[in-house]
Design a protein around this motif. Structure first.
Motif, short mmCIF file in Angstrom:
data_model
loop_
_atom_site.label_atom_id
_atom_site.label_comp_id
_atom_site.label_asym_id
_atom_site.label_seq_id
_atom_site.Cartn_x
_atom_site.Cartn_y
_atom_site.Cartn_z
N PRO A 67 0.85 -1.20 0.00
CA PRO A 67 0.00 0.00 0.00
C PRO A 67 0.88 1.24 0.00
CG PRO A 67 -0.74 -1.56 1.67
CD PRO A 67 0.57 -2.07 1.16
N VAL A 68 0.45 2.29 -0.71
CA VAL A 68 1.30 3.47 -0.84
C VAL A 68 0.53 4.75 -0.54
CG1 VAL A 68 0.94 3.53 -3.35
CG2 VAL A 68 2.89 4.72 -2.38
N ILE A 69 1.18 5.60 0.23
CA ILE A 69 0.71 6.94 0.57
C ILE A 69 1.56 7.92 -0.22
CG2 ILE A 69 0.49 8.64 2.42
CD1 ILE A 69 -1.21 6.22 2.99
N SER A 70 0.94 8.87 -0.93
CA SER A 70 1.72 9.87 -1.65
C SER A 70 1.33 11.28 -1.24
CB SER A 70 1.55 9.72 -3.17
OG SER A 70 2.31 10.73 -3.84
N GLY A 71 2.34 12.05 -0.85
CA GLY A 71 2.14 13.46 -0.54
C GLY A 71 2.86 14.36 -1.52
N GLY A 91 -4.41 -3.14 -5.41
CA GLY A 91 -3.61 -2.57 -4.34
C GLY A 91 -4.35 -1.51 -3.56
N ALA A 92 -3.58 -0.72 -2.84
CA ALA A 92 -4.14 0.36 -2.03
C ALA A 92 -3.32 1.62 -2.26
CB ALA A 92 -4.13 -0.01 -0.55
N PHE A 93 -4.02 2.74 -2.48
CA PHE A 93 -3.34 4.00 -2.77
C PHE A 93 -4.10 5.15 -2.12
CE2 PHE A 93 -3.11 7.72 -5.74
CZ PHE A 93 -1.81 8.10 -5.43
N LEU A 94 -3.35 6.05 -1.52
CA LEU A 94 -3.93 7.24 -0.91
C LEU A 94 -3.08 8.44 -1.28
CD1 LEU A 94 -5.27 7.60 2.73
CD2 LEU A 94 -3.94 9.42 1.65
N TYR A 95 -3.68 9.39 -2.01
CA TYR A 95 -2.99 10.64 -2.31
C TYR A 95 -3.57 11.75 -1.44
CZ TYR A 95 -2.06 15.14 -4.45
OH TYR A 95 -1.70 16.45 -4.62
N GLY A 96 -2.69 12.58 -0.92
CA GLY A 96 -3.12 13.75 -0.17
C GLY A 96 -2.33 14.96 -0.60
N SER A 97 -3.02 16.03 -1.00
CA SER A 97 -2.31 17.26 -1.31
C SER A 97 -1.73 17.87 -0.05
CB SER A 97 -3.24 18.26 -2.00
OG SER A 97 -4.34 18.58 -1.16
N ASN A 98 -2.29 17.49 1.10
CA ASN A 98 -1.78 17.96 2.39
C ASN A 98 -2.22 16.95 3.45
OD1 ASN A 98 -1.43 19.43 4.90
ND2 ASN A 98 -1.27 21.28 3.64
N GLY A 102 -5.13 19.18 10.60
CA GLY A 102 -5.83 20.46 10.64
C GLY A 102 -6.27 20.92 9.27
N VAL A 103 -5.43 20.74 8.26
CA VAL A 103 -5.79 21.16 6.90
C VAL A 103 -6.96 20.35 6.39
CG1 VAL A 103 -5.02 21.02 4.49
CG2 VAL A 103 -3.61 22.17 6.18
N ASN A 104 -7.04 19.09 6.72
CA ASN A 104 -8.16 18.28 6.25
C ASN A 104 -9.48 18.68 6.91
OD1 ASN A 104 -7.34 16.00 4.22
ND2 ASN A 104 -5.61 16.30 5.60
N ILE A 105 -9.41 19.18 8.15
CA ILE A 105 -10.59 19.81 8.74
C ILE A 105 -10.92 21.09 7.98
CG2 ILE A 105 -11.51 20.91 10.82
CD1 ILE A 105 -11.25 17.89 11.11
N PHE A 106 -9.87 21.85 7.63
CA PHE A 106 -10.01 23.09 6.88
C PHE A 106 -10.67 22.85 5.52
CE2 PHE A 106 -7.91 26.68 4.45
CZ PHE A 106 -8.52 27.72 5.14
N GLY A 222 -7.88 -0.49 -2.24
CA GLY A 222 -8.73 0.53 -2.83
C GLY A 222 -8.05 1.88 -2.94
N ILE A 223 -8.83 2.89 -3.34
CA ILE A 223 -8.36 4.26 -3.51
C ILE A 223 -8.95 5.10 -2.38
CG2 ILE A 223 -8.19 6.22 -5.08
CD1 ILE A 223 -6.97 3.62 -6.18
N PHE A 224 -8.11 5.83 -1.67
CA PHE A 224 -8.56 6.56 -0.49
C PHE A 224 -8.02 7.99 -0.46
CE2 PHE A 224 -8.01 2.03 0.63
CZ PHE A 224 -9.32 1.70 0.95
N THR A 225 -8.59 8.77 0.47
CA THR A 225 -8.09 10.12 0.74
C THR A 225 -7.99 10.29 2.25
OG1 THR A 225 -10.24 11.22 0.97
CG2 THR A 225 -9.38 10.94 -1.28
N MET A 226 -7.45 11.43 2.67
CA MET A 226 -7.39 11.71 4.10
C MET A 226 -8.77 11.88 4.71
SD MET A 226 -4.47 11.55 5.59
CE MET A 226 -4.60 12.57 7.09
N GLN A 227 -9.77 12.20 3.88
CA GLN A 227 -11.12 12.28 4.37
C GLN A 227 -11.59 10.92 4.89
OE1 GLN A 227 -12.85 15.52 4.15
NE2 GLN A 227 -10.69 16.01 3.81
N ASP A 228 -11.13 9.84 4.25
CA ASP A 228 -11.45 8.49 4.73
C ASP A 228 -10.72 8.20 6.04
OD1 ASP A 228 -13.02 7.60 2.39
OD2 ASP A 228 -11.11 7.77 1.32
N VAL A 229 -9.47 8.57 6.10
CA VAL A 229 -8.67 8.32 7.31
C VAL A 229 -9.32 8.99 8.52
CG1 VAL A 229 -6.41 8.67 8.41
CG2 VAL A 229 -6.54 8.13 5.96
N LEU A 230 -9.78 10.22 8.36
CA LEU A 230 -10.35 11.00 9.46
C LEU A 230 -11.85 10.84 9.59
CD1 LEU A 230 -8.23 14.25 8.97
CD2 LEU A 230 -7.85 12.41 10.60
#
Length: 235
Positions: A67-71, A91-98, A102-106, A222-230
């Motif tokens: 699984p890979v996280i990309s920032g 596989g599993a992939f999560l991209y986050g622009s940030n 706190g930014v994901n709450i923002f 699957g494909i995820f974002t930080m919105q899923d993490v939080l």
């Protein structure tokens, strides 16, 4: 958890320190001068590299069933290619622009405000982002995510670094030494201004969020974002 660091610059080193503090092990520190040998030992890979390396790094992790996280930002013209590749590899992939928590709450606050302001035609929206002079892309990936959040919840259709028309969001991208990241969204009318703002004090928040995302994605597909993490997708 065993982590492969794909990119070992300033962010990679901060991620390493936080990961070790949280009891994890680093099994690969990939640089432009080293190979992917050892990536298959990792439970998760974290890519904080440069735009020209991101696609290769992500595919190497997916090829190894890691699984890979990309920032890394600045490569998103290949995003659909990567998500398709991830699905093909199961596989599993999560991209986050940030990855800042706190930014994901923002991000969610920005979307909610855009929905409310869309009813008020007397306000025009614009944005400002400020980063350190070493940042390679402009506007930042975070600014693009904020603009896309507004577009999805309003009548705006695009963003621009140039002078904006009535359907565009102007983004003022500034580069100033030693600024980790500041993002502001402005709603201006003839009589007042509404502003929401996020200011990062250091890169620690980005690194912590990346490690938290890595802990979350382990053993998932699957494909995820930080919105899923939080757990913010339904908020």
């Amino acid at each position: 958890m065993k982590i492969a660091l794909l990119g070992y610059g300033k962010m990679g080193k901060i991620i390493e320190r936080i990961a070790l503090e949280r009891g994890h092990e680093i099994v690969l520190r990939k640089t432009s001068e080293s190979s992917f040998n050892g990536i298959e030992k990792a439970d998760v890979a974290i890519d904080f590299s440069v735009p020209s390396s991101a696609v290769e790094n992500i595919k190497a992790a997916l090829d190894a069933q890691v699984p890979v996280i990309s920032g890394t930002t600045g490569w998103l013209e290949h995003y659909d290619e990567i998500t398709s590749y991830c699905n093909e590899q199961e596989g599993a992939f999560l991209y986050g622009s940030n990855f800042s928590l706190g930014v994901n709450i923002f991000f969610k606050l920005n979307e909610y405000l855009a929905k409310m302001m869309n009813q008020l035609e007397q306000y025009n929206v614009s944005m400002e982002e400020i980063h350190h002079t070493q940042k390679l892309d402009a506007p930042s990936g975070t600014a693009i995510s904020l603009a896309e959040g507004i577009i999805a919840n309003s009548n705006y259709t695009n963003w621009t670094l140039e002078q904006a028309n009535t359907q565009e969001i102007h983004i003022d991208a500034k580069r100033i030494d030693s600024v980790p990241g500041t993002h502001s969204v402005f709603y201006d009318s003839a009589i007042d201004q509404i502003e929401i703002k996020h200011t990062a004090h250091s890169r620690e928040g980005f690194a912590l969020g990346a490690v938290v995302a890595s802990e979350w994605i382990k053993d998932k597909k699957g494909i995820f974002t930080m919105q899923d993490v939080l757990n913010l997708n339904n908020k």
